[in-house]
Structures are given as structure tokens and as C-alpha cells.
Motif scaffolding. Structure first.
Motif, PDB file in Angstrom:
ATOM      1  N   GLN A  17     -67.072  12.468  30.826  1.00  0.00           N
ATOM      2  CA  GLN A  17     -67.226  12.418  32.279  1.00  0.00           C
ATOM      3  C   GLN A  17     -65.906  12.081  32.959  1.00  0.00           C
ATOM      4  OE1 GLN A  17     -70.444   9.614  32.625  1.00  0.00           O
ATOM      5  NE2 GLN A  17     -71.950  11.253  32.876  1.00  0.00           N
ATOM      6  N   ALA A  18     -65.130  11.218  32.350  1.00  0.00           N
ATOM      7  CA  ALA A  18     -63.813  10.885  32.905  1.00  0.00           C
ATOM      8  C   ALA A  18     -62.922  12.119  32.909  1.00  0.00           C
ATOM      9  CB  ALA A  18     -63.166   9.765  32.105  1.00  0.00           C
ATOM     10  N   GLY A  19     -62.986  12.906  31.836  1.00  0.00           N
ATOM     11  CA  GLY A  19     -62.200  14.132  31.768  1.00  0.00           C
ATOM     12  C   GLY A  19     -62.617  15.140  32.819  1.00  0.00           C
ATOM     13  N   LYS A  20     -63.916  15.274  33.027  1.00  0.00           N
ATOM     14  CA  LYS A  20     -64.411  16.192  34.054  1.00  0.00           C
ATOM     15  C   LYS A  20     -63.980  15.744  35.435  1.00  0.00           C
ATOM     16  CE  LYS A  20     -68.508  17.639  31.509  1.00  0.00           C
ATOM     17  NZ  LYS A  20     -69.984  17.568  31.462  1.00  0.00           N
ATOM     18  N   GLY A  21     -64.050  14.436  35.687  1.00  0.00           N
ATOM     19  CA  GLY A  21     -63.637  13.909  36.985  1.00  0.00           C
ATOM     20  C   GLY A  21     -62.151  14.105  37.230  1.00  0.00           C
ATOM     21  N   THR A  22     -61.366  13.928  36.184  1.00  0.00           N
ATOM     22  CA  THR A  22     -59.924  14.138  36.289  1.00  0.00           C
ATOM     23  C   THR A  22     -59.626  15.586  36.644  1.00  0.00           C
ATOM     24  OG1 THR A  22     -59.478  12.383  34.706  1.00  0.00           O
ATOM     25  CG2 THR A  22     -57.750  14.009  35.030  1.00  0.00           C
ATOM     26  N   ALA A  28     -59.053  19.649  43.250  1.00  0.00           N
ATOM     27  CA  ALA A  28     -59.176  19.397  44.684  1.00  0.00           C
ATOM     28  C   ALA A  28     -57.795  19.201  45.316  1.00  0.00           C
ATOM     29  CB  ALA A  28     -60.050  18.171  44.931  1.00  0.00           C
ATOM     30  N   VAL A  29     -56.927  18.467  44.636  1.00  0.00           N
ATOM     31  CA  VAL A  29     -55.569  18.258  45.157  1.00  0.00           C
ATOM     32  C   VAL A  29     -54.820  19.586  45.199  1.00  0.00           C
ATOM     33  CG1 VAL A  29     -53.338  17.169  44.699  1.00  0.00           C
ATOM     34  CG2 VAL A  29     -55.438  15.849  44.447  1.00  0.00           C
ATOM     35  N   ASP A  30     -54.954  20.389  44.152  1.00  0.00           N
ATOM     36  CA  ASP A  30     -54.299  21.697  44.134  1.00  0.00           C
ATOM     37  C   ASP A  30     -54.799  22.580  45.275  1.00  0.00           C
ATOM     38  OD1 ASP A  30     -52.514  21.334  42.049  1.00  0.00           O
ATOM     39  OD2 ASP A  30     -53.894  22.098  40.523  1.00  0.00           O
ATOM     40  N   ASP A  31     -56.098  22.551  45.537  1.00  0.00           N
ATOM     41  CA  ASP A  31     -56.652  23.356  46.625  1.00  0.00           C
ATOM     42  C   ASP A  31     -56.116  22.903  47.982  1.00  0.00           C
ATOM     43  OD1 ASP A  31     -58.120  24.907  44.892  1.00  0.00           O
ATOM     44  OD2 ASP A  31     -60.007  23.829  45.230  1.00  0.00           O
ATOM     45  N   SER A  38     -48.623  21.438  41.866  1.00  0.00           N
ATOM     46  CA  SER A  38     -49.442  21.646  40.676  1.00  0.00           C
ATOM     47  C   SER A  38     -48.799  21.065  39.419  1.00  0.00           C
ATOM     48  CB  SER A  38     -49.763  23.130  40.479  1.00  0.00           C
ATOM     49  OG  SER A  38     -48.578  23.860  40.246  1.00  0.00           O
ATOM     50  N   GLY A  39     -47.494  21.097  39.317  1.00  0.00           N
ATOM     51  CA  GLY A  39     -46.823  20.510  38.156  1.00  0.00           C
ATOM     52  C   GLY A  39     -47.036  19.011  38.084  1.00  0.00           C
ATOM     53  N   GLN A  40     -46.893  18.336  39.230  1.00  0.00           N
ATOM     54  CA  GLN A  40     -47.109  16.902  39.267  1.00  0.00           C
ATOM     55  C   GLN A  40     -48.573  16.552  39.035  1.00  0.00           C
ATOM     56  OE1 GLN A  40     -45.313  18.658  41.424  1.00  0.00           O
ATOM     57  NE2 GLN A  40     -43.455  17.581  42.014  1.00  0.00           N
ATOM     58  N   VAL A  41     -49.478  17.368  39.566  1.00  0.00           N
ATOM     59  CA  VAL A  41     -50.908  17.133  39.383  1.00  0.00           C
ATOM     60  C   VAL A  41     -51.265  17.276  37.904  1.00  0.00           C
ATOM     61  CG1 VAL A  41     -53.216  18.051  39.886  1.00  0.00           C
ATOM     62  CG2 VAL A  41     -51.558  17.791  41.727  1.00  0.00           C
ATOM     63  N   ASP A  42     -50.734  18.306  37.259  1.00  0.00           N
ATOM     64  CA  ASP A  42     -51.002  18.509  35.837  1.00  0.00           C
ATOM     65  C   ASP A  42     -50.492  17.341  35.001  1.00  0.00           C
ATOM     66  OD1 ASP A  42     -52.206  20.923  36.401  1.00  0.00           O
ATOM     67  OD2 ASP A  42     -50.450  22.131  35.858  1.00  0.00           O
ATOM     68  N   THR A  43     -49.313  16.834  35.347  1.00  0.00           N
ATOM     69  CA  THR A  43     -48.758  15.683  34.637  1.00  0.00           C
ATOM     70  C   THR A  43     -49.649  14.462  34.826  1.00  0.00           C
ATOM     71  OG1 THR A  43     -46.510  16.520  34.921  1.00  0.00           O
ATOM     72  CG2 THR A  43     -46.748  14.165  34.428  1.00  0.00           C
ATOM     73  N   GLY A  44     -50.114  14.253  36.044  1.00  0.00           N
ATOM     74  CA  GLY A  44     -51.001  13.131  36.321  1.00  0.00           C
ATOM     75  C   GLY A  44     -52.317  13.246  35.574  1.00  0.00           C
ATOM     76  N   GLN A  45     -52.872  14.456  35.519  1.00  0.00           N
ATOM     77  CA  GLN A  45     -54.119  14.675  34.787  1.00  0.00           C
ATOM     78  C   GLN A  45     -53.929  14.375  33.304  1.00  0.00           C
ATOM     79  OE1 GLN A  45     -54.724  18.766  36.134  1.00  0.00           O
ATOM     80  NE2 GLN A  45     -56.713  18.142  36.934  1.00  0.00           N
ATOM     81  N   GLU A  46     -52.822  14.814  32.750  1.00  0.00           N
ATOM     82  CA  GLU A  46     -52.553  14.586  31.335  1.00  0.00           C
ATOM     83  C   GLU A  46     -52.435  13.087  31.043  1.00  0.00           C
ATOM     84  OE1 GLU A  46     -48.962  15.592  28.277  1.00  0.00           O
ATOM     85  OE2 GLU A  46     -49.555  17.150  29.700  1.00  0.00           O
ATOM     86  N   ARG A  47     -51.744  12.381  31.917  1.00  0.00           N
ATOM     87  CA  ARG A  47     -51.589  10.934  31.716  1.00  0.00           C
ATOM     88  C   ARG A  47     -52.927  10.213  31.821  1.00  0.00           C
ATOM     89  NH1 ARG A  47     -45.938   9.177  34.659  1.00  0.00           N
ATOM     90  NH2 ARG A  47     -44.601  10.383  33.275  1.00  0.00           N
ATOM     91  N   LEU A  48     -53.760  10.628  32.760  1.00  0.00           N
ATOM     92  CA  LEU A  48     -55.079  10.003  32.878  1.00  0.00           C
ATOM     93  C   LEU A  48     -55.932  10.272  31.649  1.00  0.00           C
ATOM     94  CD1 LEU A  48     -55.952  10.653  36.617  1.00  0.00           C
ATOM     95  CD2 LEU A  48     -55.673   8.438  35.514  1.00  0.00           C
ATOM     96  N   ARG A  49     -55.884  11.500  31.137  1.00  0.00           N
ATOM     97  CA  ARG A  49     -56.647  11.819  29.933  1.00  0.00           C
ATOM     98  C   ARG A  49     -56.166  10.988  28.750  1.00  0.00           C
ATOM     99  NH1 ARG A  49     -55.458  17.003  31.249  1.00  0.00           N
ATOM    100  NH2 ARG A  49     -56.948  17.814  32.711  1.00  0.00           N
TER     101      ARG A  49
END
Length: 66
Positions: A17-22, A28-31, A38-49
Motif C-alpha cells: 500500500q505504501a508503494g501504491k501511494g508513492t 499526481a505531482v507529474d500531472d 519528473s526526474g526529481q519526482v522519480d528520485t523521491g519515489q525511489e527513496r521513499l520505496r
């Protein structure tokens, strides 16, 4: 107890569920930014995962992003 420790405790057992929320939050941020960050968002998603678990959407089954 720090905020990160509290979040980790709450997420324990709910990694998918945490992965889905991430993924959903990153999309949503990309939209809203029309992909400008998108590069920074992807980095943030990876760090959260990595921090909270949730192997959902690690990019292995998705094509590379431009």
C-alpha cells in the motif's frame, strides 16, 4: 521517537500500500507540473520505496522515462 520512526512503524506490514501511494502521489505531482520535475519526482519515489519498503513500481516492468 522521530516522525520517520513513527511512519515506519505505521507502514510495517503495509509495504504494498505504501508503494501504491508513492506511485499515486508521484503521478499526481507529474500531472500538476506537466512532467517538468519528473526526474526529481522519480528520485523521491525511489527513496521513499527504499525507506518504507513497497517494491511496487520499481521501474523494472516500466519502459525508461525520457
Amino acid at each position: 521517537m522521530s516522525m520517520m520512526d513513527k511512519l515506519k512503524q505505521m507502514m510495517k506490514g503495509h509495504e504494498s500500500q505504501a508503494g501504491k501511494g508513492t506511485d499515486k502521489a508521484g503521478d499526481a505531482v507529474d500531472d500538476r507540473t506537466k512532467g517538468k520535475y519528473s526526474g526529481q519526482v522519480d528520485t523521491g519515489q525511489e527513496r521513499l520505496r527504499n525507506e518504507f519498503g513497497g517494491d511496487q513500481g520499481t521501474g523494472q516492468d516500466r519502459p525508461p522515462q525520457p
